[in-house]
Design a protein around this motif. Structure first.
Motif, PDB file in Angstrom:
ATOM      1  N   SER A   3      35.543  37.203  34.264  1.00 38.53           N
ATOM      2  CA  SER A   3      36.732  38.031  34.342  1.00 38.53           C
ATOM      3  C   SER A   3      36.537  39.143  35.352  1.00 38.53           C
ATOM      4  O   SER A   3      35.420  39.474  35.728  1.00 38.53           O
ATOM      5  CB  SER A   3      37.021  38.626  32.965  1.00 38.53           C
ATOM      6  OG  SER A   3      37.816  39.753  33.048  1.00 38.53           O
ATOM      7  N   SER A   6      36.077  45.660  34.038  1.00 37.27           N
ATOM      8  CA  SER A   6      36.993  46.548  33.325  1.00 37.27           C
ATOM      9  C   SER A   6      37.415  47.750  34.159  1.00 37.27           C
ATOM     10  O   SER A   6      38.453  48.347  33.904  1.00 37.27           O
ATOM     11  CB  SER A   6      36.319  47.030  32.038  1.00 37.27           C
ATOM     12  OG  SER A   6      36.096  45.947  31.166  1.00 37.27           O
ATOM     13  N   ARG A  11      40.416  45.936  39.671  1.00 33.51           N
ATOM     14  CA  ARG A  11      41.336  44.959  39.086  1.00 33.51           C
ATOM     15  C   ARG A  11      42.174  44.236  40.116  1.00 33.51           C
ATOM     16  O   ARG A  11      42.941  43.325  39.779  1.00 33.51           O
ATOM     17  CB  ARG A  11      42.227  45.656  38.051  1.00 33.51           C
ATOM     18  CG  ARG A  11      41.452  46.078  36.805  1.00 33.51           C
ATOM     19  CD  ARG A  11      42.289  46.889  35.855  1.00 33.51           C
ATOM     20  NE  ARG A  11      41.548  47.195  34.633  1.00 33.51           N
ATOM     21  CZ  ARG A  11      41.988  47.962  33.660  1.00 33.51           C
ATOM     22  NH1 ARG A  11      43.198  48.513  33.763  1.00 33.51           N
ATOM     23  NH2 ARG A  11      41.246  48.186  32.591  1.00 33.51           N
ATOM     24  N   TRP A  23      45.628  44.745  29.542  1.00 30.40           N
ATOM     25  CA  TRP A  23      44.337  45.172  30.073  1.00 30.40           C
ATOM     26  C   TRP A  23      43.429  45.673  28.952  1.00 30.40           C
ATOM     27  O   TRP A  23      42.218  45.431  28.969  1.00 30.40           O
ATOM     28  CB  TRP A  23      44.517  46.248  31.148  1.00 30.40           C
ATOM     29  CG  TRP A  23      44.743  45.665  32.513  1.00 30.40           C
ATOM     30  CD1 TRP A  23      45.860  45.777  33.286  1.00 30.40           C
ATOM     31  CD2 TRP A  23      43.825  44.869  33.250  1.00 30.40           C
ATOM     32  NE1 TRP A  23      45.700  45.094  34.460  1.00 30.40           N
ATOM     33  CE2 TRP A  23      44.458  44.532  34.474  1.00 30.40           C
ATOM     34  CE3 TRP A  23      42.536  44.385  33.006  1.00 30.40           C
ATOM     35  CZ2 TRP A  23      43.834  43.743  35.445  1.00 30.40           C
ATOM     36  CZ3 TRP A  23      41.913  43.605  33.972  1.00 30.40           C
ATOM     37  CH2 TRP A  23      42.551  43.289  35.170  1.00 30.40           C
ATOM     38  N   ILE A  26      42.023  42.542  27.512  1.00 30.06           N
ATOM     39  CA  ILE A  26      41.027  41.956  28.416  1.00 30.06           C
ATOM     40  C   ILE A  26      39.718  42.733  28.339  1.00 30.06           C
ATOM     41  O   ILE A  26      38.617  42.153  28.258  1.00 30.06           O
ATOM     42  CB  ILE A  26      41.568  41.918  29.856  1.00 30.06           C
ATOM     43  CG1 ILE A  26      42.732  40.927  29.956  1.00 30.06           C
ATOM     44  CG2 ILE A  26      40.460  41.552  30.849  1.00 30.06           C
ATOM     45  CD1 ILE A  26      43.526  41.033  31.240  1.00 30.06           C
ATOM     46  N   ASN A  30      36.069  41.359  27.104  1.00 29.53           N
ATOM     47  CA  ASN A  30      34.873  41.481  27.932  1.00 29.53           C
ATOM     48  C   ASN A  30      33.770  42.303  27.262  1.00 29.53           C
ATOM     49  O   ASN A  30      32.590  42.109  27.541  1.00 29.53           O
ATOM     50  CB  ASN A  30      35.234  42.092  29.287  1.00 29.53           C
ATOM     51  CG  ASN A  30      35.938  41.096  30.181  1.00 29.53           C
ATOM     52  OD1 ASN A  30      35.761  39.890  30.054  1.00 29.53           O
ATOM     53  ND2 ASN A  30      36.759  41.599  31.092  1.00 29.53           N
ATOM     54  N   PRO A 212      41.805  37.201  35.514  1.00 25.59           N
ATOM     55  CA  PRO A 212      41.071  37.697  34.352  1.00 25.59           C
ATOM     56  C   PRO A 212      40.946  36.633  33.265  1.00 25.59           C
ATOM     57  O   PRO A 212      41.889  35.891  32.992  1.00 25.59           O
ATOM     58  CB  PRO A 212      41.930  38.877  33.866  1.00 25.59           C
ATOM     59  CG  PRO A 212      42.704  39.302  35.071  1.00 25.59           C
ATOM     60  CD  PRO A 212      42.994  38.034  35.828  1.00 25.59           C
ATOM     61  N   LEU A 213      39.774  36.534  32.680  1.00 26.20           N
ATOM     62  CA  LEU A 213      39.424  35.694  31.534  1.00 26.20           C
ATOM     63  C   LEU A 213      39.276  34.208  31.831  1.00 26.20           C
ATOM     64  O   LEU A 213      38.788  33.465  30.990  1.00 26.20           O
ATOM     65  CB  LEU A 213      40.389  35.899  30.365  1.00 26.20           C
ATOM     66  CG  LEU A 213      40.453  37.325  29.815  1.00 26.20           C
ATOM     67  CD1 LEU A 213      41.270  37.347  28.529  1.00 26.20           C
ATOM     68  CD2 LEU A 213      39.073  37.910  29.572  1.00 26.20           C
TER      69      LEU A 213
END
Length: 323
Positions: A3, A6, A11, A23, A26, A30, A212-213
Motif C-alpha cells: 500500500s 500512511s 499519497r 484513509w 487504510i 497498514n 492503496p491496499l
C-alpha cells in the motif's frame, strides 16, 4: 497487500481522490498488516492477517446463529460454517468463498461479513475453509470450492447462490463456469472485487497499478504463490476470463472498487457474459479501494456499497433481476 505509506505527503494522486475516513481505514489496515509483510514467511503473514481480521470484526447481528461442520471428500475434510436466522426459514442458500489471495483467510476472517449477509437477506450462508497456497497449489482451492458447491447442491433443496470476495470471487466464478449445466446450477452469483486473470494492459491495471491496499506487485505475488509448476494462465479454473465459453452462466452481478487494479476484470467479465446472451451487471463503486467491505463500519461509501451488495444478493435469491 502492499500500500501507499500512511504519510499524507506520500499519497500521490490518491491524496484527494479518497475520502478522509477511507484513509483512516487504510492507515489502520497498514498498522495491522503492513505492506512489507509480504516478504515474511507465510505462517507469519497468516498470524498477522488473522489478528487484523479479529481487530476489524464487528460481531454478529442479533438473531444470527452459526454451526461449524465438516464436508467429507475423497481427498480430505473441508471445514464449513453455516449461518441461519433464528425462527426464520431461509428462501435461498449462499455459498460464500472468502478472500485472502488464496494464501490467507479462514472461517473466522470473514465471519462477520457472512453473518451480516445472512441477517440482511434472511438466507442461509455457508462459508468454506478451502485449502490455501503455497502448501496446496492450484487446483486445490478450486477443487474444494467445487466440492463445497456439490455438497450444498446435494444436501439442500433451496435455490443456490454463489458469492465470493477477491480470491473468493475467482473461485465463485470458476465454480459457476464449471457447474453451469449442473442439475442444481446456481440461481445467480455475486462477485466482489474478484481477480479473474484479466489482461494487465487493461484500464484499471495501468491507472491503479500502485493503488492503496492492492498493487500489481501484490497481484503477481499471489498468482505465483498459488501456481503449480507449469501452470497455464489459460486454465479457466485458474483464470476464469480465459474461458472460451461464457454462455449458460447464471445472472451475475460484479461489484468492484474504482481505485483497484482488478476493477477491469469485472468490466470484462460482464462484457463476455452479455456477448454470450446472458444477464450481467458490473458496478464500479467510486472512490473506494480493494477490501472495502472491511471498511463498512466507518466509511459511509463502503457501508452504502455493502448495502447494495446485500440487496442484490437478496434479489438474486428471490429469482429477481434488479437491473
Amino acid at each position: 497487500m502492499a500500500s501507499n505509506p500512511s504519510d499524507p505527503a506520500n499519497r500521490g494522486k490518491y491524496a484527494d481522490r479518497l475520502d478522509p475516513e477511507l484513509w483512516d481505514y487504510i492507515d489502520k489496515v497498514n498498522s495491522w498488516y503492513p505492506p512489507e509483510i509480504v516478504a515474511a514467511p507465510i505462517p507469519k503473514q497468516r498470524t498477522v492477517y488473522n489478528r487484523m481480521c479479529a481487530a476489524f470484526h464487528q460481531g454478529r447481528p442479533e438473531g444470527v446463529t452459526s454451526s461449524d461442520g465438516i464436508v467429507a471428500t475423497a481427498a480430505h475434510p473441508i471445514p464449513i460454517r453455516r449461518y441461519r436466522m433464528v425462527g426464520k426459514p431461509a428462501a435461498a442458500v449462499v455459498v460464500y468463498y472468502h478472500g485472502g489471495g488464496f494464501v490467507l483467510g479462514d472461517l473466522d476472517s470473514h465471519d462477520d461479513i457472512c453473518a451480516e449477509i445472512c441477517a440482511g437477506t434472511g438466507f442461509e450462508v455457508v462459508s468454506a475453509d478451502y485449502r490455501l497456497a503455497p502448501e496446496h497449489l492450484h487446483p486445490a482451492s478450486f477443487e474444494d470450492a467445487l466440492a463445497m458447491f456439490e455438497w450444498v447442491a446435494a444436501t439442500s433443496t433451496l435455490p443456490l447462490l454463489l458469492c465470493g470476495e477477491s480470491a473468493g470471487g475467482n473461485l465463485a466464478t470458476a465454480v459457476a463456469q464449471a457447474t453451469r449445466r449442473h442439475p442444481r446450477h446456481a440461481l445467480g452469483q455475486m462477485l466482489i472485487y474478484p481477480g479473474l486473470g484479466g489482461d494487465e494492459s487493461g484500464r484499471s491495471y495501468i491507472e491503479h497499478a500502485e493503488a492503496p491496499l492492492l498493487t500489481l506487485v501484490d497481484i503477481d505475488f499471489y498468482r505465483r504463490v498459488r501456481s503449480a509448476p507449469g501452470q497455464s494462465l489459460d486454465d479457466p479454473t485458474f483464470s476464469p476470463l480465459r474461458d472460451g465459453d461464457f454462455s449458460g452462466l447464471p445472472p451475475t452481478i460484479i461489484v468492484t472498487a474504482e481505485c483497484d487494479p482488478l476493477s477491469s476484470d469485472g468490466e470484462s467479465y460482464r462484457d463476455r457474459i452479455l456477448a454470450a446472451g446472458g444477464q450481467a451487471r458490473w458496478r464500479e463503486e467510486p472512490r473506494l479501494v480493494h477490501s472495502f467491505l472491511r471498511a463498512r463500519p466507518t466509511v459511509p461509501r463502503a457501508a452504502e456499497a455493502f448495502g447494495r451488495i446485500v440487496a442484490d444478493i437478496g434479489a438474486l435469491g428471490r429469482g429477481e433481476w434488479p437491473y
